[in-house]
Scaffold this motif. Structure first.
Motif, PDB file in Angstrom:
ATOM      1  N   LEU A 245       0.977  -1.401   0.248  1.00 50.39           N
ATOM      2  CA  LEU A 245      -0.109   0.027  -0.100  1.00 50.39           C
ATOM      3  C   LEU A 245       0.905   1.349   0.136  1.00 50.39           C
ATOM      4  O   LEU A 245       1.704   1.421   0.949  1.00 50.39           O
ATOM      5  N   PHE A 246       0.572   2.075  -0.987  1.00 49.65           N
ATOM      6  CA  PHE A 246       1.367   3.361  -1.061  1.00 49.65           C
ATOM      7  C   PHE A 246       0.293   4.607  -0.672  1.00 49.65           C
ATOM      8  O   PHE A 246      -0.703   4.511  -1.323  1.00 49.65           O
ATOM      9  N   ILE A 247       0.644   5.412   0.011  1.00 52.06           N
ATOM     10  CA  ILE A 247      -0.295   6.642   0.675  1.00 52.06           C
ATOM     11  C   ILE A 247       0.550   7.802   0.106  1.00 52.06           C
ATOM     12  O   ILE A 247       1.568   8.114   0.851  1.00 52.06           O
ATOM     13  N   ALA A 248      -0.209   8.775  -0.685  1.00 52.52           N
ATOM     14  CA  ALA A 248       0.574   9.903  -1.104  1.00 52.52           C
ATOM     15  C   ALA A 248      -0.331  11.134  -0.814  1.00 52.52           C
ATOM     16  O   ALA A 248      -1.437  11.183  -1.298  1.00 52.52           O
ATOM     17  N   GLY A 249       0.103  12.003   0.042  1.00 49.75           N
ATOM     18  CA  GLY A 249      -0.617  13.268   0.080  1.00 49.75           C
ATOM     19  C   GLY A 249      -0.505  14.303  -0.877  1.00 49.75           C
ATOM     20  O   GLY A 249       0.920  14.507  -1.147  1.00 49.75           O
ATOM     21  N   HIS A 250      -1.290  15.192  -0.928  1.00 54.37           N
ATOM     22  CA  HIS A 250      -1.367  16.358  -1.812  1.00 54.37           C
ATOM     23  C   HIS A 250      -1.892  17.609  -1.065  1.00 54.37           C
ATOM     24  O   HIS A 250      -2.847  17.475  -0.379  1.00 54.37           O
ATOM     25  N   THR A 251      -1.505  18.675  -1.603  1.00 52.54           N
ATOM     26  CA  THR A 251      -2.256  19.878  -1.218  1.00 52.54           C
ATOM     27  C   THR A 251      -2.498  20.955  -2.491  1.00 52.54           C
ATOM     28  O   THR A 251      -1.833  20.522  -3.591  1.00 52.54           O
ATOM     29  N   ASP A 252      -3.202  21.908  -2.396  1.00 53.31           N
ATOM     30  CA  ASP A 252      -3.456  23.046  -3.337  1.00 53.31           C
ATOM     31  C   ASP A 252      -2.216  23.755  -3.021  1.00 53.31           C
ATOM     32  O   ASP A 252      -1.251  23.350  -2.556  1.00 53.31           O
ATOM     33  N   THR A 253      -2.356  24.862  -3.925  1.00 52.41           N
ATOM     34  CA  THR A 253      -1.106  25.983  -3.901  1.00 52.41           C
ATOM     35  C   THR A 253      -1.144  27.035  -2.911  1.00 52.41           C
ATOM     36  O   THR A 253      -0.236  28.157  -3.126  1.00 52.41           O
ATOM     37  N   SER A 268      -0.280  11.894   5.418  1.00 51.01           N
ATOM     38  CA  SER A 268      -0.197  10.517   4.879  1.00 51.01           C
ATOM     39  C   SER A 268       0.442   9.704   5.776  1.00 51.01           C
ATOM     40  O   SER A 268      -0.140   8.563   5.906  1.00 51.01           O
ATOM     41  N   LEU A 269       1.343  10.078   6.638  1.00 50.67           N
ATOM     42  CA  LEU A 269       1.929   9.158   7.783  1.00 50.67           C
ATOM     43  C   LEU A 269       0.841   8.873   8.573  1.00 50.67           C
ATOM     44  O   LEU A 269       0.692   7.866   9.222  1.00 50.67           O
ATOM     45  N   VAL A 287       4.290   9.281   1.528  1.00 48.35           N
ATOM     46  CA  VAL A 287       5.226  10.462   1.059  1.00 48.35           C
ATOM     47  C   VAL A 287       4.111  11.683   1.148  1.00 48.35           C
ATOM     48  O   VAL A 287       2.891  11.224   0.763  1.00 48.35           O
ATOM     49  N   GLY A 288       4.743  12.774   1.297  1.00 43.82           N
ATOM     50  CA  GLY A 288       3.839  14.207   1.034  1.00 43.82           C
ATOM     51  C   GLY A 288       4.451  14.937   0.005  1.00 43.82           C
ATOM     52  O   GLY A 288       5.497  15.109  -0.072  1.00 43.82           O
ATOM     53  N   VAL A 289       3.684  15.235  -1.289  1.00 42.80           N
ATOM     54  CA  VAL A 289       4.446  15.838  -2.446  1.00 42.80           C
ATOM     55  C   VAL A 289       3.580  17.133  -2.493  1.00 42.80           C
ATOM     56  O   VAL A 289       3.992  18.063  -3.394  1.00 42.80           O
ATOM     57  N   GLY A 290       2.773  17.708  -1.560  1.00 42.34           N
ATOM     58  CA  GLY A 290       2.237  18.734  -1.228  1.00 42.34           C
ATOM     59  C   GLY A 290       1.710  19.401  -2.668  1.00 42.34           C
ATOM     60  O   GLY A 290       0.802  18.765  -3.263  1.00 42.34           O
ATOM     61  N   GLU A 291       2.229  20.404  -3.269  1.00 41.07           N
ATOM     62  CA  GLU A 291       1.604  21.036  -4.671  1.00 41.07           C
ATOM     63  C   GLU A 291       2.291  20.650  -5.957  1.00 41.07           C
ATOM     64  O   GLU A 291       2.145  20.961  -6.852  1.00 41.07           O
ATOM     65  N   ALA A 292       3.222  19.735  -5.780  1.00 40.11           N
ATOM     66  CA  ALA A 292       3.943  19.179  -6.848  1.00 40.11           C
ATOM     67  C   ALA A 292       3.342  18.515  -7.800  1.00 40.11           C
ATOM     68  O   ALA A 292       3.869  18.250  -8.730  1.00 40.11           O
ATOM     69  N   SER A 293       2.122  17.770  -7.424  1.00 39.72           N
ATOM     70  CA  SER A 293       1.484  17.031  -8.249  1.00 39.72           C
ATOM     71  C   SER A 293       0.174  17.232  -8.407  1.00 39.72           C
ATOM     72  O   SER A 293      -0.694  16.552  -7.886  1.00 39.72           O
ATOM     73  N   LEU A 294      -0.546  18.328  -9.116  1.00 40.33           N
ATOM     74  CA  LEU A 294      -1.868  18.812  -8.728  1.00 40.33           C
ATOM     75  C   LEU A 294      -2.720  17.958  -9.656  1.00 40.33           C
ATOM     76  O   LEU A 294      -2.539  17.657 -10.889  1.00 40.33           O
ATOM     77  N   ALA A 295      -3.952  17.745  -9.163  1.00 40.34           N
ATOM     78  CA  ALA A 295      -4.876  17.127 -10.062  1.00 40.34           C
ATOM     79  C   ALA A 295      -5.454  18.086 -11.016  1.00 40.34           C
ATOM     80  O   ALA A 295      -5.990  17.580 -12.096  1.00 40.34           O
ATOM     81  N   ARG A 306     -10.358  20.107  -5.156  1.00 41.38           N
ATOM     82  CA  ARG A 306      -9.777  18.700  -5.570  1.00 41.38           C
ATOM     83  C   ARG A 306      -8.301  18.300  -5.548  1.00 41.38           C
ATOM     84  O   ARG A 306      -7.673  17.300  -6.188  1.00 41.38           O
ATOM     85  N   ASN A 307      -7.415  19.508  -5.365  1.00 40.14           N
ATOM     86  CA  ASN A 307      -5.999  19.095  -5.016  1.00 40.14           C
ATOM     87  C   ASN A 307      -5.577  18.752  -3.721  1.00 40.14           C
ATOM     88  O   ASN A 307      -4.486  18.335  -3.458  1.00 40.14           O
ATOM     89  N   ARG A 308      -6.460  18.978  -2.728  1.00 43.51           N
ATOM     90  CA  ARG A 308      -6.507  18.439  -1.466  1.00 43.51           C
ATOM     91  C   ARG A 308      -6.882  17.197  -0.955  1.00 43.51           C
ATOM     92  O   ARG A 308      -8.099  17.020  -1.137  1.00 43.51           O
ATOM     93  N   ARG A 309      -5.911  16.366  -1.353  1.00 44.31           N
ATOM     94  CA  ARG A 309      -6.482  14.951  -1.537  1.00 44.31           C
ATOM     95  C   ARG A 309      -5.124  13.900  -1.078  1.00 44.31           C
ATOM     96  O   ARG A 309      -4.118  14.366  -0.892  1.00 44.31           O
ATOM     97  N   VAL A 310      -5.595  12.745  -0.649  1.00 42.92           N
ATOM     98  CA  VAL A 310      -4.690  11.700  -0.534  1.00 42.92           C
ATOM     99  C   VAL A 310      -4.848  10.387  -1.313  1.00 42.92           C
ATOM    100  O   VAL A 310      -6.123  10.020  -1.434  1.00 42.92           O
ATOM    101  N   GLU A 311      -3.906   9.977  -2.060  1.00 43.12           N
ATOM    102  CA  GLU A 311      -4.164   8.670  -2.841  1.00 43.12           C
ATOM    103  C   GLU A 311      -3.852   7.474  -2.091  1.00 43.12           C
ATOM    104  O   GLU A 311      -2.673   7.412  -1.375  1.00 43.12           O
ATOM    105  N   TYR A 312      -4.655   6.398  -2.326  1.00 46.00           N
ATOM    106  CA  TYR A 312      -4.416   5.085  -1.832  1.00 46.00           C
ATOM    107  C   TYR A 312      -4.027   4.175  -3.122  1.00 46.00           C
ATOM    108  O   TYR A 312      -5.071   3.814  -3.675  1.00 46.00           O
ATOM    109  N   ILE A 313      -2.800   3.981  -3.196  1.00 46.17           N
ATOM    110  CA  ILE A 313      -2.529   3.288  -4.198  1.00 46.17           C
ATOM    111  C   ILE A 313      -1.824   1.802  -3.844  1.00 46.17           C
ATOM    112  O   ILE A 313      -1.051   1.542  -2.844  1.00 46.17           O
TER     113      ILE A 313
END
Length: 333
Positions: A245-253, A268-269, A287-295, A306-313
């Motif tokens: 399981l991979f958990i990636a956290g994202h934010t807006d700008t 994500s942690l 991992v937390g990538v912040g605003e580096a990978s915007l949806a 929509r950019n404030r999200r967490v992926e479960y992969i």
């Protein structure tokens, strides 16, 4: 699918007097780290002693040999490349008779083959991947595509195309594993297993307080539902894939990029640790990538839910990340 290194063996003539007692072969091509270049002796009748001497001294000595014995004298090969041996093989029989033969032959030590493969879920779905091997001429490939449950979807082989670009007609089913063997022109080969797939687990986003990574009690039902969905997805692939399981956290700008990366990493942690604390036993990476990978691409300082999200992969291999970010494996998984 398995491939084996072709060991080119040739017979070396021995003095007529000893030909019936001993036959020889040379392993003249060897892969560094595998069975070495060697002179191989097969004994057909008892011998008191056999020795091999080269230009720098004795290579090997064996005594008290019986019919059926097999002996290897390792040939000197300090580095990959072509080498030449010149020396003398001496044989002593039980009655004291002796024979010797001067030998001269070439042999080669091949460096291990190293290459990179670019095989993303999207590229494989489109029927292509890229092989790169710096400084080595690639000669041919063998590849098998597998779907769910290890079902074979396609089998391909042939000369390596220019620039290492492999293409094929995409099968109807999703490719879950690729067994790829690449052969170099100098005889080296390497087999790799690729898992070019990932499953994105649909879920309801956990809401955090501004600037916080603490999980509120009101958000626990969302995590419980997500954990159930993750377990179901894992159960479907675990019999034939060592999924994680991979958990990636994202934010807006909104805010500083570095602060957003740290905050998304802490969130994500927190989610990963919650899953582990509630019985998830597979390996968990965050991992937390912040605003580096915007949806949804936006300008700086733009609020976008929509950019404030967490992926479960769910995947076997670590999914790709933007430059300067890396997955962190949680203890206990």
């Amino acid at each position: 699918m398995r491939a084996t290194l072709c060991l080119l063996l040739f017979l070396v003539p021995l003095a007529a007097r000893a030909q019936d007692a001993l036959s020889l072969e040379v392993r003249d091509r060897a892969l560094e780290g595998g069975p070495p270049n060697a002179l191989i002796l097969r004994v057909h009748e008892p011998l008191r002693r056999v020795s091999l001497e080269g230009a720098t001294g004795r290579i090997g000595l064996r005594t008290g040999l019986s019919s059926g014995d097999e002996v290897e004298f390792r040939l000197p090969a300090p580095r990959p490349g072509r080498h030449r041996f010149e020396g003398v093989l001496k044989v002593v029989f039980p009655d004291g008779r002796s024979a010797e033969r001067r030998l001269a032959f070439d042999y080669q030590l091949v460096a291990p083959l190293s290459y990179d493969v670019d095989a993303t879920p999207d590229s494989v779905a489109a029927g292509r991947l890229q092989v790169r091997a710096e400084g080595r001429a690639l000669e041919r490939f063998e590849m098998v595509l597998f779907g769910a449950g290890q079902r074979e979807l396609a089998r391909l082989e042939g000369p390596m195309p220019a620039e290492g670009r492999l293409r094929w007609a995409p099968p109807d089913d999703k490719v879950y594993r690729i067994q790829l063997v690449v052969h170099a022109a100098d005889g080296a080969f390497r087999e790799v297993a690729l898992h070019p797939w990932k499953l994105d687990v649909p879920h309801e986003e956990v809401l955090f307080e501004t600037g916080s990574a603490d999980i509120r009690e009101s958000e626990v039902p969302k995590l419980q539902a997500s954990l159930q969905a993750i377990r179901k997805a894992l159960d479907e692939v675990r019999p034939w894939a060592d999924a994680q399981l991979f958990i990636a956290g994202h934010t807006d700008t909104v805010g500083e990029a570095s602060a957003n990366a740290r905050l998304s990493g802490r969130r994500s942690l927190a989610i990963g640790r919650w899953f582990q604390a509630h019985g998830l036993t597979v390996s968990v990476w965050t991992v937390g990538v912040g605003e580096a990978s915007l949806a949804v691409p936006t300008a700086d300082e733009v609020e976008e839910a929509r950019n404030r999200r967490v992926e479960y992969i769910i995947a076997v291999d670590r999914p790709g990340l933007p430059a300067s970010f890396a997955w962190r494996r949680l203890r206990g998984g």
